[in-house]
Scaffold this motif. Structure first.
Motif, mmCIF file in Angstrom:
data_model
loop_
_atom_site.group_PDB
_atom_site.id
_atom_site.type_symbol
_atom_site.label_atom_id
_atom_site.label_comp_id
_atom_site.label_asym_id
_atom_site.label_seq_id
_atom_site.Cartn_x
_atom_site.Cartn_y
_atom_site.Cartn_z
ATOM 1 N N GLY A 126 1.081 122.088 7.028
ATOM 2 C CA GLY A 126 1.283 121.274 8.218
ATOM 3 C C GLY A 126 0.155 121.431 9.221
ATOM 4 O O GLY A 126 -0.704 122.302 9.085
ATOM 5 N N PRO A 127 0.143 120.585 10.256
ATOM 6 C CA PRO A 127 -0.901 120.670 11.275
ATOM 7 C C PRO A 127 -0.726 121.908 12.140
ATOM 8 O O PRO A 127 0.378 122.453 12.265
ATOM 9 C CB PRO A 127 -0.693 119.389 12.091
ATOM 10 N N GLY A 128 -1.835 122.343 12.723
ATOM 11 C CA GLY A 128 -1.794 123.460 13.642
ATOM 12 C C GLY A 128 -1.631 122.987 15.070
ATOM 13 O O GLY A 128 -1.251 121.838 15.333
ATOM 14 N N SER A 129 -1.946 123.871 16.005
ATOM 15 C CA SER A 129 -1.860 123.545 17.420
ATOM 16 C C SER A 129 -3.235 123.705 18.046
ATOM 17 O O SER A 129 -4.157 124.253 17.448
ATOM 18 C CB SER A 129 -0.846 124.458 18.113
ATOM 19 N N GLY A 130 -3.372 123.211 19.259
ATOM 20 C CA GLY A 130 -4.642 123.309 19.957
ATOM 21 C C GLY A 130 -5.382 121.984 20.003
ATOM 22 O O GLY A 130 -4.992 120.995 19.361
ATOM 23 N N PHE A 131 -6.462 121.959 20.749
ATOM 24 C CA PHE A 131 -7.201 120.725 21.002
ATOM 25 C C PHE A 131 -7.716 120.083 19.719
ATOM 26 O O PHE A 131 -7.518 118.887 19.487
ATOM 27 C CB PHE A 131 -8.364 121.015 21.954
ATOM 28 N N LEU A 132 -8.384 120.847 18.859
ATOM 29 C CA LEU A 132 -8.961 120.253 17.653
ATOM 30 C C LEU A 132 -7.878 119.720 16.722
ATOM 31 O O LEU A 132 -8.044 118.658 16.113
ATOM 32 C CB LEU A 132 -9.839 121.268 16.916
ATOM 33 N N ALA A 133 -6.772 120.434 16.599
ATOM 34 C CA ALA A 133 -5.681 119.966 15.745
ATOM 35 C C ALA A 133 -5.119 118.650 16.283
ATOM 36 O O ALA A 133 -4.832 117.720 15.513
ATOM 37 C CB ALA A 133 -4.592 121.018 15.655
ATOM 38 N N GLU A 134 -4.966 118.565 17.597
ATOM 39 C CA GLU A 134 -4.452 117.330 18.201
ATOM 40 C C GLU A 134 -5.417 116.176 17.968
ATOM 41 O O GLU A 134 -4.999 115.053 17.645
ATOM 42 C CB GLU A 134 -4.235 117.550 19.697
ATOM 43 N N VAL A 135 -6.719 116.426 18.124
ATOM 44 C CA VAL A 135 -7.716 115.380 17.906
ATOM 45 C C VAL A 135 -7.689 114.919 16.453
ATOM 46 O O VAL A 135 -7.717 113.715 16.160
ATOM 47 C CB VAL A 135 -9.121 115.870 18.296
ATOM 48 N N CYS A 136 -7.636 115.861 15.513
ATOM 49 C CA CYS A 136 -7.654 115.496 14.094
ATOM 50 C C CYS A 136 -6.429 114.680 13.709
ATOM 51 O O CYS A 136 -6.534 113.725 12.922
ATOM 52 C CB CYS A 136 -7.766 116.748 13.229
ATOM 53 N N ARG A 137 -5.265 115.026 14.252
ATOM 54 C CA ARG A 137 -4.069 114.245 13.947
ATOM 55 C C ARG A 137 -4.217 112.809 14.447
ATOM 56 O O ARG A 137 -3.917 111.849 13.722
ATOM 57 C CB ARG A 137 -2.829 114.887 14.581
ATOM 58 N N ALA A 138 -4.702 112.662 15.676
ATOM 59 C CA ALA A 138 -4.879 111.320 16.226
ATOM 60 C C ALA A 138 -5.985 110.564 15.503
ATOM 61 O O ALA A 138 -5.905 109.346 15.299
ATOM 62 C CB ALA A 138 -5.192 111.416 17.721
ATOM 63 N N TRP A 139 -7.029 111.274 15.097
ATOM 64 C CA TRP A 139 -8.173 110.696 14.381
ATOM 65 C C TRP A 139 -7.718 110.087 13.052
ATOM 66 O O TRP A 139 -8.075 108.954 12.717
ATOM 67 C CB TRP A 139 -9.166 111.820 14.162
ATOM 68 N N GLU A 140 -6.919 110.840 12.310
ATOM 69 C CA GLU A 140 -6.423 110.330 11.030
ATOM 70 C C GLU A 140 -5.430 109.176 11.237
ATOM 71 O O GLU A 140 -5.456 108.182 10.506
ATOM 72 C CB GLU A 140 -5.792 111.468 10.231
ATOM 73 N N ALA A 141 -4.576 109.311 12.248
ATOM 74 C CA ALA A 141 -3.591 108.255 12.509
ATOM 75 C C ALA A 141 -4.257 106.948 12.919
ATOM 76 O O ALA A 141 -3.706 105.856 12.683
ATOM 77 C CB ALA A 141 -2.621 108.706 13.597
ATOM 78 N N ALA A 142 -5.454 107.036 13.513
ATOM 79 C CA ALA A 142 -6.146 105.834 13.989
ATOM 80 C C ALA A 142 -6.574 104.916 12.858
ATOM 81 O O ALA A 142 -6.914 103.748 13.097
ATOM 82 C CB ALA A 142 -7.362 106.234 14.827
ATOM 83 N N ALA A 143 -6.557 105.406 11.610
ATOM 84 C CA ALA A 143 -6.933 104.578 10.459
ATOM 85 C C ALA A 143 -5.772 103.726 9.964
ATOM 86 O O ALA A 143 -5.908 103.033 8.956
ATOM 87 C CB ALA A 143 -7.456 105.455 9.329
ATOM 88 N N ALA A 144 -4.641 103.733 10.673
ATOM 89 C CA ALA A 144 -3.456 102.999 10.231
ATOM 90 C C ALA A 144 -3.717 101.520 9.950
ATOM 91 O O ALA A 144 -3.198 100.987 8.961
ATOM 92 C CB ALA A 144 -2.330 103.159 11.254
ATOM 93 N N PRO A 145 -4.506 100.791 10.773
ATOM 94 C CA PRO A 145 -4.721 99.368 10.461
ATOM 95 C C PRO A 145 -5.328 99.140 9.079
ATOM 96 O O PRO A 145 -4.981 98.165 8.405
ATOM 97 C CB PRO A 145 -5.662 98.905 11.579
ATOM 98 N N ALA A 146 -6.213 100.027 8.646
ATOM 99 C CA ALA A 146 -6.808 99.885 7.318
ATOM 100 C C ALA A 146 -5.774 100.166 6.232
ATOM 101 O O ALA A 146 -5.674 99.436 5.237
ATOM 102 C CB ALA A 146 -8.012 100.816 7.168
ATOM 103 N N ARG A 147 -4.992 101.231 6.400
ATOM 104 C CA ARG A 147 -3.945 101.546 5.411
ATOM 105 C C ARG A 147 -2.953 100.402 5.287
ATOM 106 O O ARG A 147 -2.562 100.006 4.184
ATOM 107 C CB ARG A 147 -3.219 102.834 5.813
#
Length: 313
Positions: A138-159
């Motif tokens: 699962g995802p971790g906590s902290g700034f980088l983990a939050e950015v990475c989760r949002a970064w991956e989720a931002a590809a939703a229109p392509a998926r």
């Protein structure tokens, strides 16, 4: 999706094409018969360039019609300075908004690409101590983990548009041309290298040539989608990384950087990048049969420093 020789080969669009990973990736694509299209922020200066302005939400989408694949690498460096509120927002926006702009454009094409390789990072997992981490973790906590989760989720229109989306979660890229290793070399060559904090925190790394080969491999492996850990199979403790680099450079590594000094000098950025880590394993790459040329750290460092055999694609 497969390369073919000549100027009429399949087109692959690349963001971040002038960066540490993008430059050798474009060269490797061309060597395998693809036509790399570089997304640039200035006006396009050749048929091999496509203009985009992620901050303004613009991309010359018509130039992307018919591309076979896209590799999205663009994003602000997380290690360029202390993480002020403004800096953190710039890091987040460059990844999340840039990905959204690109993916909306791809989803709106008449002839969409078959695959989007949209970069992420092992920061997704946060600080995990000694725990072995795979793509199922699962995802971790902290700034980088939050950015990475949002970064991956931002590809939703392509998926949602039916494009195969792969998120390589990239570890420390070993190259003397840039990135963390290049920043470490001057003090280490001066004999000022040493262990940061306890030295027990893990570094999950990958040699640049292996990373480029993995990205090319993911372009054509249609069974892969979602997260893929782009790291070598043998992560190491920070103290072992420091000792290995010192041995190869023939320099002592006896100048420690206590945790308090890291916090005072670099703030939250230093804690996250120097004192924390995760023992990330490339479970999906290995299960799929990808062959690393540099599995061991010292071999990878030799290649990165130019004292080992050169790698082709």
């Amino acid at each position: 999706m497969s390369g073919q020789e000549g100027a009429g080969g399949p087109k692959v669009a690349v963001t971040g094409a002038s960066g540490l990973i993008g430059r050798p990736l474009c060269a490797a694509l061309a060597a395998q018969g693809y036509r790399p299209l570089r997304l640039v922020r200035r006006p396009a200066a050749s048929p091999e360039e496509v203009q985009w302005d992620p901050q303004a939400g613009r991309v010359d989408a018509a130039r992307l019609e018919g591309v076979e694949g896209v590799v999205h690498l663009a994003g602000e460096s997380v290690a360029a300075g202390r993480w002020t509120a403004a800096r953190k927002e710039a890091i987040r926006r460059s990844r999340v908004e840039g990905t959204q702009v690109l993916c909306r454009a791809l989803a709106g094409l008449r002839s969409r690409p078959k695959v989007l390789i949209s970069a992420s990072a092992i920061g997704y997992y946060g600080h995990r101590g000694q725990e072995p981490v795979t793509e199922d973790s699962g995802p971790g906590s902290g700034f980088l983990a939050e950015v990475c989760r949002a970064w991956e989720a931002a590809a939703a229109p392509a998926r949602e548009a039916g494009i195969r989306v792969v998120h390589p979660r990239i570890g420390m890229v070993l190259s003397s041309a840039g990135g963390a290793l290049a920043r470490m070399l001057p003090p280490f060559k001066a004999g000022l290298g040493g262990v940061a904090g306890s030295g027990l925190q893990y570094i999950s790394w990958i040699e640049l040539g292996d990373l480029v080969r993995a990205l090319l491999w993911l372009l054509v492996r249609e069974e892969f989608s979602g997260p893929v850990n782009a790291v070598a199979p043998e992560p190491v403790a920070h103290r072992d990384f420091v000792r290995a680099l010192g041995r190869l450079l023939g320099r002592p590594t006896v100048v420690p950087m206590p945790a308090l000094a890291v916090r005072l000098a670099f703030g939250e950025m230093g804690v996250s990048l120097l004192l924390e880590g995760a023992r990330v394993l490339p479970a999906r790459l290995e299960a799929g049969g990808f062959e690393f040329r540099h599995r061991r750290l010292e071999d990878a460092l030799r290649a990165a420093l130019g004292s080992g055999p050169a790698d082709g694609p």
